[in-house]
Design a protein around this motif. Structure first.
Motif, PDB file in Angstrom:
ATOM      1  N   GLU A  39       0.833  -1.209   0.000  1.00  0.00           N
ATOM      2  CA  GLU A  39       0.000   0.000   0.000  1.00  0.00           C
ATOM      3  C   GLU A  39       0.865   1.254   0.000  1.00  0.00           C
ATOM      4  N   GLY A  40       2.006   1.204   0.716  1.00  0.00           N
ATOM      5  CA  GLY A  40       2.938   2.326   0.709  1.00  0.00           C
ATOM      6  C   GLY A  40       3.518   2.594  -0.672  1.00  0.00           C
ATOM      7  N   LEU A  41       3.544   1.567  -1.512  1.00  0.00           N
ATOM      8  CA  LEU A  41       4.028   1.709  -2.891  1.00  0.00           C
ATOM      9  C   LEU A  41       2.894   2.026  -3.865  1.00  0.00           C
ATOM     10  N   GLY A  42       1.669   2.123  -3.348  1.00  0.00           N
ATOM     11  CA  GLY A  42       0.524   2.406  -4.205  1.00  0.00           C
ATOM     12  C   GLY A  42      -0.039   1.192  -4.911  1.00  0.00           C
ATOM     13  N   VAL A  43       0.311  -0.009  -4.438  1.00  0.00           N
ATOM     14  CA  VAL A  43      -0.191  -1.248  -5.035  1.00  0.00           C
ATOM     15  C   VAL A  43      -1.548  -1.572  -4.414  1.00  0.00           C
ATOM     16  N   ALA A  44      -2.569  -1.694  -5.239  1.00  0.00           N
ATOM     17  CA  ALA A  44      -3.917  -2.033  -4.766  1.00  0.00           C
ATOM     18  C   ALA A  44      -4.004  -3.529  -4.481  1.00  0.00           C
ATOM     19  N   LEU A  45      -4.636  -3.864  -3.382  1.00  0.00           N
ATOM     20  CA  LEU A  45      -4.785  -5.268  -2.979  1.00  0.00           C
ATOM     21  C   LEU A  45      -6.245  -5.586  -2.728  1.00  0.00           C
ATOM     22  N   PRO A  46      -6.629  -6.853  -2.935  1.00  0.00           N
ATOM     23  CA  PRO A  46      -7.993  -7.234  -2.574  1.00  0.00           C
ATOM     24  C   PRO A  46      -8.186  -7.124  -1.058  1.00  0.00           C
ATOM     25  N   GLU A  47      -9.407  -6.897  -0.648  1.00  0.00           N
ATOM     26  CA  GLU A  47      -9.713  -6.734   0.779  1.00  0.00           C
ATOM     27  C   GLU A  47      -9.289  -7.954   1.598  1.00  0.00           C
ATOM     28  N   SER A  48      -9.335  -9.133   1.006  1.00  0.00           N
ATOM     29  CA  SER A  48      -9.042 -10.360   1.746  1.00  0.00           C
ATOM     30  C   SER A  48      -7.553 -10.698   1.809  1.00  0.00           C
ATOM     31  N   PHE A  49      -6.692  -9.893   1.171  1.00  0.00           N
ATOM     32  CA  PHE A  49      -5.262 -10.200   1.145  1.00  0.00           C
ATOM     33  C   PHE A  49      -4.677 -10.114   2.551  1.00  0.00           C
ATOM     34  N   GLY A  50      -3.994 -11.173   2.949  1.00  0.00           N
ATOM     35  CA  GLY A  50      -3.343 -11.193   4.254  1.00  0.00           C
ATOM     36  C   GLY A  50      -4.289 -11.429   5.415  1.00  0.00           C
ATOM     37  N   ILE A  51      -5.471 -11.913   5.123  1.00  0.00           N
ATOM     38  CA  ILE A  51      -6.450 -12.227   6.167  1.00  0.00           C
ATOM     39  C   ILE A  51      -6.509 -13.747   6.300  1.00  0.00           C
ATOM     40  N   HIS A  52      -6.401 -14.247   7.508  1.00  0.00           N
ATOM     41  CA  HIS A  52      -6.381 -15.691   7.740  1.00  0.00           C
ATOM     42  C   HIS A  52      -7.696 -16.320   7.263  1.00  0.00           C
ATOM     43  N   PRO A  53      -7.613 -17.515   6.677  1.00  0.00           N
ATOM     44  CA  PRO A  53      -8.844 -18.184   6.221  1.00  0.00           C
ATOM     45  C   PRO A  53      -9.906 -18.318   7.319  1.00  0.00           C
ATOM     46  N   SER A  54      -9.497 -18.509   8.565  1.00  0.00           N
ATOM     47  CA  SER A  54     -10.489 -18.622   9.645  1.00  0.00           C
ATOM     48  C   SER A  54     -11.229 -17.296   9.839  1.00  0.00           C
ATOM     49  N   THR A  55     -10.543 -16.181   9.667  1.00  0.00           N
ATOM     50  CA  THR A  55     -11.187 -14.872   9.774  1.00  0.00           C
ATOM     51  C   THR A  55     -12.143 -14.664   8.608  1.00  0.00           C
ATOM     52  N   LEU A  56     -11.733 -15.073   7.417  1.00  0.00           N
ATOM     53  CA  LEU A  56     -12.629 -14.956   6.258  1.00  0.00           C
ATOM     54  C   LEU A  56     -13.891 -15.790   6.462  1.00  0.00           C
ATOM     55  N   ARG A  57     -13.715 -17.012   7.032  1.00  0.00           N
ATOM     56  CA  ARG A  57     -14.898 -17.849   7.317  1.00  0.00           C
ATOM     57  C   ARG A  57     -15.798 -17.171   8.345  1.00  0.00           C
ATOM     58  N   HIS A  58     -15.205 -16.568   9.358  1.00  0.00           N
ATOM     59  CA  HIS A  58     -15.993 -15.877  10.386  1.00  0.00           C
ATOM     60  C   HIS A  58     -16.767 -14.716   9.763  1.00  0.00           C
ATOM     61  N   TRP A  59     -16.073 -13.918   8.944  1.00  0.00           N
ATOM     62  CA  TRP A  59     -16.759 -12.800   8.292  1.00  0.00           C
ATOM     63  C   TRP A  59     -17.917 -13.300   7.440  1.00  0.00           C
ATOM     64  N   ALA A  60     -17.699 -14.392   6.715  1.00  0.00           N
ATOM     65  CA  ALA A  60     -18.752 -14.940   5.855  1.00  0.00           C
ATOM     66  C   ALA A  60     -19.938 -15.422   6.688  1.00  0.00           C
ATOM     67  N   SER A  61     -19.656 -16.008   7.850  1.00  0.00           N
ATOM     68  CA  SER A  61     -20.747 -16.494   8.704  1.00  0.00           C
ATOM     69  C   SER A  61     -21.530 -15.349   9.328  1.00  0.00           C
ATOM     70  N   GLN A  62     -20.897 -14.192   9.482  1.00  0.00           N
ATOM     71  CA  GLN A  62     -21.560 -13.038  10.068  1.00  0.00           C
ATOM     72  C   GLN A  62     -22.361 -12.234   9.054  1.00  0.00           C
ATOM     73  N   ALA A  63     -22.023 -12.367   7.769  1.00  0.00           N
ATOM     74  CA  ALA A  63     -22.673 -11.579   6.727  1.00  0.00           C
ATOM     75  C   ALA A  63     -24.190 -11.794   6.685  1.00  0.00           C
ATOM     76  N   PRO A  64     -24.673 -13.052   6.738  1.00  0.00           N
ATOM     77  CA  PRO A  64     -26.139 -13.239   6.691  1.00  0.00           C
ATOM     78  C   PRO A  64     -26.827 -12.578   7.886  1.00  0.00           C
ATOM     79  N   ARG A  65     -26.194 -12.595   9.045  1.00  0.00           N
ATOM     80  CA  ARG A  65     -26.785 -11.972  10.240  1.00  0.00           C
ATOM     81  C   ARG A  65     -26.867 -10.464  10.091  1.00  0.00           C
ATOM     82  N   ALA A  66     -25.830  -9.880   9.502  1.00  0.00           N
ATOM     83  CA  ALA A  66     -25.780  -8.428   9.338  1.00  0.00           C
ATOM     84  C   ALA A  66     -26.853  -7.938   8.370  1.00  0.00           C
ATOM     85  N   SER A  67     -27.166  -8.751   7.345  1.00  0.00           N
ATOM     86  CA  SER A  67     -28.162  -8.310   6.353  1.00  0.00           C
ATOM     87  C   SER A  67     -29.582  -8.634   6.772  1.00  0.00           C
TER      88      SER A  67
END
Length: 183
Positions: free
Chosen positions: A154-182
């Motif tokens: 990011e300091g070099l201005g390189v755009a990254l996907p939101e999920s870059f560097g996020i542990h798979p367990s955190t991504l699973r948690h976020w996905a499980s919370q999405a239906p509740r949030a909506s």
């Protein structure tokens, strides 16, 4: 009902291999969009930080595990630390793709390993570990370095996907919370 320990190991390794493949695939996509200049550029006054150095460090750890599988002796400390994968994103990507392919056949390997762990003052401990435990470690270790890569990129201005560097367990948690949030 009895359990076949080989089948249980294969199932467990399959999930761990899949998580590692997910991490390696993210790294490969990251490398595909980088110039060699940005990849190898020193990002600190001492030249110890670069995107390439973090990627090479990840590669070294995976290659240490793959080298250990046939004989059962694992040593993360004595790595080659080659400069070429630090400077050339194409070479790093080639190595990551080879690692990902090699991970797919780990289900046929014995699960027990002995980790050589150096101690301060020159001592060495030999610790019992397993292929599964080390695959779990490599996921977390790689994600840790990818989080650093994300900040540096990011300091070099390189755009990254939101999920870059996020542990798979955190991504699973976020996905499980999405239906509740909506709801």
């Amino acid at each position: 009902m009895s359990h076949d320990s080989t089948a249980v190991l294969a199932i467990d390794l399959g999930g761990l291999v899949a998580e590692n493949r997910q991490v390696l695939d993210q790294l490969c996509r990251f490398l595909a969009g980088l110039s060699a200049a940005a990849y190898g550029r020193p990002l600190d006054p001492g030249g110890r930080q670069s995107l390439g150095k973090h990627v090479r460090h990840i590669i070294d750890h995976y290659e240490a595990l793959l080298a250990a599988v046939p004989g059962g002796r694992l040593d993360y400390e004595h790595r080659p630390r080659e400069a070429w994968p630090e400077r050339c994103p194409r070479e790093a990507r080639r190595r990551l793709e080879a690692i990902a392919a090699a991970l797919e056949v780990l289900g046929d390997c014995p699960g027990r390993l002995t980790l050589a762990y150096p101690l301060e003052g020159g001592g060495l401990r030999h610790l019992d570990t397993s292929l599964g435990r080390e695959l779990a470690f490599l996921t977390s270790h790689s994600i840790h370095h990818m989080a650093l890569l994300g900040l540096l990129a990011e300091g070099l201005g390189v755009a990254l996907p939101e999920s870059f560097g996020i542990h798979p367990s955190t991504l699973r948690h976020w996905a499980s919370q999405a239906p509740r949030a909506s709801a």
